[in-house]
Design an enzyme around this catalytic site. Structure first.
Site, PDB file in Angstrom:
ATOM      1  N   ARG A  49       0.677  -1.231  -0.162  1.00  0.00           N
ATOM      2  CA  ARG A  49       0.086   0.076  -0.041  1.00  0.00           C
ATOM      3  C   ARG A  49       0.932   1.294   0.024  1.00  0.00           C
ATOM      4  NH1 ARG A  49      -1.252   1.812   4.768  1.00  0.00           N
ATOM      5  NH2 ARG A  49      -2.064  -0.229   5.414  1.00  0.00           N
ATOM      6  N   TYR A 101     -16.359  18.251 -13.933  1.00  0.00           N
ATOM      7  CA  TYR A 101     -16.767  16.857 -14.113  1.00  0.00           C
ATOM      8  C   TYR A 101     -17.813  16.477 -13.073  1.00  0.00           C
ATOM      9  CZ  TYR A 101     -16.082  11.636 -14.017  1.00  0.00           C
ATOM     10  OH  TYR A 101     -16.462  10.469 -14.042  1.00  0.00           O
ATOM     11  N   ASP A 173      -7.733  19.782 -13.031  1.00  0.00           N
ATOM     12  CA  ASP A 173      -7.687  18.457 -13.516  1.00  0.00           C
ATOM     13  C   ASP A 173      -7.346  18.437 -14.858  1.00  0.00           C
ATOM     14  OD1 ASP A 173      -9.027  16.119 -14.819  1.00  0.00           O
ATOM     15  OD2 ASP A 173     -10.725  16.287 -13.388  1.00  0.00           O
ATOM     16  N   LYS A 198      -8.545   7.742 -18.812  1.00  0.00           N
ATOM     17  CA  LYS A 198      -8.688   8.489 -19.976  1.00  0.00           C
ATOM     18  C   LYS A 198      -7.160   8.249 -21.077  1.00  0.00           C
ATOM     19  CE  LYS A 198     -12.396   8.720 -17.747  1.00  0.00           C
ATOM     20  NZ  LYS A 198     -12.757  10.023 -17.091  1.00  0.00           N
TER      21      LYS A 198
END
Ligand code: PLP
Length: 385
Positions: A49, A101, A173, A198
């Site tokens: 992690r 978004y 972003d 994306k």
């Protein structure tokens, strides 16, 4: 040695690091835990992690491509958005754009409703937003440019100037353009966020996110939080995403060439009411796009003449565009924002944001552009029949 260009870095980063077998491509490390070298002597990695070779290789490359000091790889794009909110206390304000978004909008508004921070929603595409930013005295200003789906631009430098005057951090972003076409840190931002789902991965087979900071200190603080709340990305996702980045620039070049050809085709078509693409000279912010972007990207939206019935007919008549949400993969996707990506929005707000029933959004892929245009031509012909 001169500094390598980003295309070279993207291809070479992590190549030839394997000491054991000389594997050319960085091996996939799935182990969740790492042995100590000796009593109380940690190696570079101890637990999956907190750190993993594949994830860290990807993080370093993205930091270099964005021109930042530190990269953090998260499990999803939304996890990266959420990570930024860890910097806020209930006394702090974050300014967000009214047309960010949908998932980010939902997250910011629901956390603010719980009292975790204060929220101010502004239209950051207007020059007057500087006043609103200064009056809000925010800790963070959130930018997303170009916006979805109507591809409005925010002047990154202008927003950063206003934010700096009141000591605010600016987070951008950068999902829609990727580091290949826009570098917000160079324009004054402190943090860049990506949905790597994306363009960065680019093959529609990984959901992932990334956050890059300009300063090492802010990066350290956010990396601590990412490990603390447990949102770091998976090794195999990082492996695939690194493979995707090898061709980022190449892909974006073709996405853009095809998008430009499609935008020009649509702009001439009698069944089209309006085309939204920053690469067109008719786009109201074409000059700003040329200044702050290294290209216009692969997203094109348009309003078809008629109503919902015509949109539906068109969307089901295309064969080379898949009716699906998301974007940035090599394959072309087509979407109806009103009933898909923006369905959760109340109708009034949706119409005010310019997203009507006749709007169609295309994530233009890297296929042959003549095939794509012929397919659109065919779908338009079905409308008239
Ligand atoms: C998809 C997307 C996100 C969210 O990313 P996920 O990977 O789906 O969690 C955030 N911002 C923008 C602009 C996006 O397109």
């Amino acid at each position: 040695m001169t500094k390598l260009k980003n295309e070279t870095l993207a291809v070479r980063h992590g190549i030839e690091v394997d000491q054991h077998h000389g594997a050319v491509v960085p091996p996939l490390h799935l182990s969740t835990t790492y042995s100590l070298a000796d009593f109380a002597t940690k190696r570079q990695f101890d637990y999956g992690r907190s750190g993993n070779p594949n994830r860290d290789t990807l993080a370093q490359l993205l930091a270099q491509l964005e021109g930042g000091e530190r990269g953090i790889i998260t499990a999803t794009g939304m996890a990266a958005v959420h990570l930024v909110t860890q910097l806020l206390t209930p006394q702090d304000t974050i300014v967000i754009p009214h047309d960010c978004y949908g998932g980010s909008y939902r997250l910011f508004t629901s956390l603010a409703k719980r009292g975790l921070f204060k929220l101010v929603v502004l239209d950051l595409t207007r020059p007057e937003c500087s006043e609103g930013i200064k009056e809000s005295k925010p800790k963070i200003v959130w930018i997303e440019t170009p916006s979805n789906p109507i591809l409005r631009l925010t002047d990154i430098r202008q927003v950063c100037d206003a934010a700096k005057q009141v000591g605010a951090l600016v987070a951008a972003d950068n999902t829609f353009l990727s580091p290949a076409l826009q570098n917000p840190l160079a324009l004054g931002c402190d943090i860049v966020v990506h949905s790597t789902t994306k363009y960065i991965n680019g093959h529609s087979d990984v959901v992932g996110g990334a956050l890059i900071t300009k300063s090492a200190e802010l990066g350290e603080e956010l990396a601590w939080w990412a490990n603390n709340i447990g949102i770091t990305g998976a090794p195999f996702d990082s492996f695939l995403t690194l493979r995707g980045i090898r061709t980022l620039k190449l892909r974006l070049r073709q996405h853009e060439e095809n998008a430009m050809a499609i935008a020009e085709f649509l702009a001439r078509h009698p069944s089209v009411e309006h085309v939204y693409y920053p690469g067109l000279e008719s786009h109201p912010q074409h000059e700003l796009a040329k200044q702050q972007q290294a290209g216009f990207g692969g997203m094109v939206s348009f309003d078809i003449k008629g109503g919902l019935k015509d949109s539906a007919k068109f969307l089901t008549s295309v064969n080379q565009f898949t009716l699906a949400q998301s974007l940035g993969g090599v394959e072309s996707l087509i979407c109806h924002p009103a009933t898909m990506t923006h369905a959760g929005m109340d109708e009034q707000a949706r119409l005010e944001a310019g997203v009507g029933d006749t709007m169609i959004r295309i994530s233009v892929g890297i296929e042959d552009k003549d095939d794509l245009i012929a397919d659109l031509e065919h779908a338009f012909a079905q409308l008239e029949s």
